[in-house]
Design an enzyme around this catalytic site. Structure first.
Site, mmCIF file in Angstrom:
data_model
loop_
_atom_site.group_PDB
_atom_site.id
_atom_site.type_symbol
_atom_site.label_atom_id
_atom_site.label_comp_id
_atom_site.label_asym_id
_atom_site.label_seq_id
_atom_site.Cartn_x
_atom_site.Cartn_y
_atom_site.Cartn_z
ATOM 1 N N CYS A 1 5.263 -2.995 -6.711
ATOM 2 C CA CYS A 1 4.240 -3.297 -5.696
ATOM 3 C C CYS A 1 2.868 -3.451 -6.348
ATOM 4 C CB CYS A 1 4.165 -2.188 -4.644
ATOM 5 S SG CYS A 1 5.679 -1.966 -3.697
ATOM 6 N N CYS B 1 4.764 2.594 -5.847
ATOM 7 C CA CYS B 1 5.768 1.613 -6.269
ATOM 8 C C CYS B 1 5.224 0.742 -7.409
ATOM 9 C CB CYS B 1 6.138 0.780 -5.044
ATOM 10 S SG CYS B 1 7.014 -0.745 -5.378
#
Length: 96
Positions: free
Chosen positions: A31, A28
């Site tokens: 992230c 991600c």
């Protein structure tokens, strides 16, 4: 310090104090950006990071539909939830 969840129970970790729980994934992009911000505050804040790919059972239990998802715990009770990237100042404000 950022603690990565292994085999512990979340409740045992977040039972005392204020904790920021980060549900994230290695693939991600937001992230990865968030992890830099978490590193910046980790010397003064309790942070628990949970990889949703390794702990898909927990992601399902907590209803995590998007990553990153942040949960704030105070003395064992979840008090706030936020989805998406936050910068350092937003993270500190979230934890108040």
């Amino acid at each position: 310090m950022i603690k990565k969840l292994e085999n512990e129970k979340i409740d045992d970790i977040v039972k005392d104090g204020t904790w920021l729980v980060d549900f994230s994934a290695t693939w991600c992009g937001p992230c990865k950006m968030l992890e830099l911000e978490l590193d910046a505050i980790s010397s003064t804040q309790n942070i628990l990071q949970i990889d949703v790919d390794k702990h898909s059972d927990l992601a399902a239990i907590f209803g995590i539909m998007s990553v990153p998802t942040l949960l704030v715990y105070k003395d064992g009770k979840m008090v706030k939830q936020s989805v998406g990237y936050k910068d350092k100042d937003e993270l500190l404000e979230l934890m108040k």
